[in-house]
Enzyme design. Structure first.
Site, PDB file in Angstrom:
ATOM      1  N   ASP A   1     -22.303 -17.357  14.463  1.00 39.46           N
ATOM      2  CA  ASP A   1     -21.946 -18.874  14.649  1.00 39.46           C
ATOM      3  C   ASP A   1     -21.942 -19.695  13.471  1.00 39.46           C
ATOM      4  OD1 ASP A   1     -24.712 -19.088  13.869  1.00 39.46           O
ATOM      5  OD2 ASP A   1     -25.609 -20.058  15.767  1.00 39.46           O
TER       6      ASP A   1
ATOM      7  N   ASP B   1     -28.178 -17.081  22.335  1.00 38.52           N
ATOM      8  CA  ASP B   1     -27.447 -15.991  21.842  1.00 38.52           C
ATOM      9  C   ASP B   1     -27.772 -14.603  22.299  1.00 38.52           C
ATOM     10  OD1 ASP B   1     -26.106 -17.305  20.019  1.00 38.52           O
ATOM     11  OD2 ASP B   1     -27.776 -17.761  18.692  1.00 38.52           O
TER      12      ASP B   1
END
Length: 903
Positions: free
Chosen positions: A365, A642
């Site tokens: 990310d 995640d």
């Protein structure tokens, strides 16, 4: 811009108080299951048999006894014996164990003991390395929260008392108070909130604090996939404001705990499994065919029966890379220990270090990786877009006096960025007198500072800073070029379009306005913020991580493609990439990929660098598609959101500061969320994989040549070409020498490309070099026959055994020097462990046949003529090896694959 990867609600709650459970809520979709987010506050309190005053002590104790403590379920650490037994699942270790049992069955006790020793050493090394990683991980565990402010009553008719209660004593139905800096202790429904914003990056990836508010009648459907504004979840923390909330889920029923249940899903085959296991099973099939073939051939051509079974087993063992489990474990454990010692990187699963070296796609990310998760001011501009430092000046005045007068517990990151930038321009907010402040309100999305300017005692100035739409709605005039004009609708639309364009380019805009008022006796309210003059914009961007640009460049040089999977605005992500020198190209969004799957999805993502607006499920889907397309993938993440992608990747990577559930689910834990640490980990993985590849090249090509020669000699000679004991001693010497390969320093350039052990390439390599080795062995047979013919008294099997024993160890030493880690024969380095091991191997090969131990092994010294002719054979053999290696390296170079990194 926030990274939004959300799922609404906190799970269902039971339909009445008797069904309240802290440990097992009904699964969604079942009869009677109701989402707390879909009920009004009154309905929810009735269902939980609670109220705004909270529970009584008796109710809390009864629920705690029935349903357990508010603790997140933790995975039990794997015990050392279980790790040891788990290491037996390695295919080569299993086959070695079987061969050891077969050797014991045919009374070949020496072979059986050596093989069983290798099995024990391999399992001990692997389980020991992973046990140390497990202990290091246990030291990283952190408490989610310790105590919480709870309203409870000693009895039903008593007034509620606010008390600090250990978090693990919370139960469903408790009423808790939340303040700045508090960790949310459970999943809660807000009853009251004042200026409440919450950091929930650990759950959703949102980089900015999220406004929360108490809604009495929430909408019954999920609005645009975002989090319900009246729900807060365990694992988040309060940034600003305060609130009172009702506990709706504790323990195993919280969303935070649900992430642990996701970990039960097993990851598919990793890169290590695909490479080493592919090579292993190919060799195993060939190895299992060898003993029957040897037995049948000797029975048919030489009339030998089961007396050749020990020799057949020895041949099979000779083909087996017995030291592979030991070499693999030693190389990986050494690399993991070095990483932990020098870089603070913990490799929890040893094969993950090999997978790190094989990574060719790294998904991550933006927030906290490419950027520092803090804003910086890029510029300030007037309404016409021209640079105007006065805009930054007034923004700093607003920030300073808002912080001072509102007594915020933690300064807002935007205010800190504005003040830091204004300080460089010499702005001094203390030249004004602060009167009052209205801090940032998530509902009106702006803050107001009331000041008195020098010499203007009869006037108060309101300085406002906030979201462009909200500030413009309070403005009636605009200041351009030192003059003020009316702000008509056309001008308002023009300013909004400019703000939208800046946002599309990746900037975050703050609008600044001010207005003069006559002093008033009472306090200022939001209703006084009207009729302002628009001053201009302050443009901010995420601060880039200092080392990110260099790390991205190095990763590109190492053949690792970086994919930014983010919940951010596409423009924000693209701007960060461009500022770091990473060309974003076409920026995709998750909704554009919604209809793609499998190869089509992998192809689309392969052409892009940034995929924006990703949810947790989108990230996992993209990683899975890339893996299925043949890529070795790594994923760097730190939040509960995640977890799906961490499990979908070949290597799940997280920083030490990640939420505990992410640390437990990851394969590699970094000291910091820093790309340079990943580069060091990838380099260590490629070095370890290079040493493993070197061992496989050397041992398999040498062993294959020896097996071919033994099979040929067994059919041509009237006696066994080598006795089982001699095969065992030769293998022991060669195996001991090859252990040095685990400590070898790879050549320069060995880490330039992903280290993938490709079975087909390996088989082609060992076939070519195995045939060269077999040719040298057959030439040695001819030399031995000629030496025995011209030298009287040397035509005995013992001389043949000694001569071939010497040649085998010398050729194996030459192979170790010429084929290790892709080096060319011409390379010269300082003396290292491989040089010392080869020297020892040559000494044993030359001296053992002429030592007092020779008769014990049924060997006798060859004549001097043999050694002279053997030197000629070895010279030609070395030249053939060097020539073939050079052609192989050139072919790899033409294919774009370095010889030391991909075999």
């Amino acid at each position: 811009m926030p990274e939004i990867t959300a799922a609404p609600g906190a799970g269902p709650v039971p339909p009445d108080a008797d069904a309240v459970r802290a440990g097992a809520a009904e699964p969604p979709g079942t009869a009677g299951a109701v989402e707390p987010a879909a009920l009004t506050a009154l309905q929810l309190m009735r269902r939980l048999d609670s109220g705004p005053r909270g529970l009584t002590d008796a109710q809390a104790e009864e629920r705690l006894a029935r349903f357990g403590e508010n603790t997140v379920p933790s995975w039990r650490p794997v015990t050392w014996p279980r790790r040891f037994l788990g290491a037996l699942r390695d295919p080569f270790t299993t086959v070695l164990l079987c061969l050891g049992l077969v050797s014991a069955a045919v009374a070949s006790w020496g072979t059986a003991c050596v093989i069983m020793t290798l099995v024990v050493v391999s399992c001990a090394l692997r389980s020991g390395g992973e046990h140390q990683a497990g202990r290091a991980m246990a030291a990283l565990q952190e408490l989610v929260a310790t105590t919480s402010a709870v309203q409870r009553r000693p009895r039903e008719d008593a007034a509620p008392q606010l008390r600090e209660v250990p978090v693990d004593q919370l139960v469903v139905g408790d009423v808790v108070r939340l303040g700045p800096g508090d960790l949310v202790p459970a999943d809660v429904r807000l009853l009251r909130a004042s200026g409440l914003t919450v950091h929930q990056a650990a759950l959703t990836g949102e980089s900015a604090p999220v406004p929360k508010q108490a809604l009495d009648a929430p909408p019954g459907t999920d609005r645009d996939g975002s989090e319900p504004p009246h729900m807060c979840f365990q694992g988040s923390s309060v940034a600003t404001g305060s609130g009172t909330a009702l506990v709706v889920a504790t323990g195993a029923d919280t969303r935070f705990a649900a992430a642990y249940r996701e970990r039960a899903r097993r990851r598919g085959e990793t890169a290590f499994d695909r490479s080493v296991h592919g090579i292993a099973w190919t060799l195993i099939r060939f190895m299992l065919l060898t003993p029957p073939l040897v037995l049948m051939a000797n029975a048919a051509l030489r009339g030998r029966g089961l007396e050749t079974l020990p020799f057949a087993v020895a041949v099979a063992v000779g083909l087996t890379p017995e030291m592979l489990p030991v070499i693999v474990t030693t190389a990986l454990a050494r690399g993991a220990a070095l990483l932990a010692r020098t870089s603070g990187v913990i490799v929890k699963r040893l094969p993950a270090l090999h997978d790190l070296g094989a990574i060719d796609v790294l998904c991550l990310d933006k927030t906290g990786t490419l950027t520092q998760d803090r804003p910086v001011v890029m510029r300030s501009a007037g309404p016409d877009g021209a640079p105007d430092p006065e805009v930054l000046h007034w923004a700093a005045v607003n920030s300073f006096w808002t912080i001072e007068l509102a007594e915020l517990p933690v300064p807002d990151a935007l205010d800190e960025a504005v003040l830091a930038a204004a300080e460089e321009h010499g702005t001094d907010p203390l030249e004004y007198d602060g009167i009052a402040a209205l801090p940032f309100d998530p509902m009106v999305r702006m803050s107001t500072a009331v000041i008195r300017r020098p010499g203007q005692h009869g006037t108060h100035t309101l300085v406002v800073k906030g979201a462009v739409e909200d500030v413009l709605a309070r403005c009636g005039r605009v200041r351009t070029g030192g003059a003020e004009t009316e702000l008509d609708e056309a001008a308002r639309e023009r300013l909004l379009r400019r703000a939208a364009e800046e946002a599309a380019g990746g900037l975050r805009l703050l609008a600044v306005a001010r207005g003069d008022r006559r002093p008033r006796l009472g306090g200022y309210t939001d209703g006084d913020v009207r009729g302002l003059t628009f001053v201009g914009f302050v443009a901010l961007s995420d601060a880039l991580a200092p080392s990110a640009a260099d790390a991205l460049r190095v990763l590109a040089e190492r053949g690792v493609a970086v994919k930014v999977l983010t919940g951010d605005h596409p423009g924000t992500a693209a701007r960060a990439c461009r500022d770091l020198g990473l060309e974003p190209g076409e920026v995709l969004t998750a909704d554009r990929l919604a209809g793609l799957a499998g190869p089509a999805l992998a192809e689309a993502v392969g052409r892009a660098t940034v995929v924006a607006r990703c949810t947790a499920q989108d990230k996992a889907r993209i990683v899975t598609a890339l893996r299925a397309d043949g890529h070795t993938t790594g994923f760097l993440g730190d939040g509960v959101n995640d977890l799906p992608a961490l499990h979908a990747a070949d290597v799940g990577i997280c920083p030490r500061g990640a939420v505990p559930v992410a640390r437990e689910g990851a394969d590699v834990v970094l000291a910091e969320k820093d790309l340079t640490a990943i580069d060091r980990a990838i380099t260590a993985g490629r070095h370890a994989s290079g040493n493993i590849a070197a061992y496989l090249r050397i041992t398999l090509s040498s062993n294959l040549g020896n097996v071919i020669a033994m099979l040929a000699a067994g059919l041509l000679l009237p006696f066994l070409p080598m006795l089982p004991a001699q095969v065992l001693v030769q293998n022991l010497c060669f195996d001991a020498a090859q252990l040095s390969l685990a400590f070898d320093q790879p050549a320069v350039g060995a880490a330039r490309r992903p280290a993938v052990l490709r079975p087909r390439v390996f088989l082609r390599f060992i076939t070519v070099f195995g045939l060269i080795n077999a040719t040298a062995d057959l030439a040695t047979f001819g030399v031995l026959a000629f030496a025995a013919k011209v030298t009287a008294g040397t035509d005995s099997p013992t001389m043949f055994h000694a001569g071939w024993f010497t040649e085998n160890l010398l050729t194996q030493g030459m192979v170790m020097l010429l084929l290790r880690t892709g080096r060319r024969a011409a390379e010269r380095r300082t003396v290292g462990p491989v040089h010392l091991a080869v020297t020892a191997l040559a000494v044993v090969g030359l001296l053992l046949p002429v030592s007092p131990l020779a008769p014990v092994l049924a060997m006798s010294a060859p004549p001097p003529l043999y050694y002279l002719l053997l030197s000629v054979v070895l010279t030609l053999y070395g030249a053939a090896l060097a020539f073939a290696r050079m052609r192989y390296a050139r072919r790899e170079s033409d294919a774009g694959v370095p010889g030391g990194s991909s075999s």
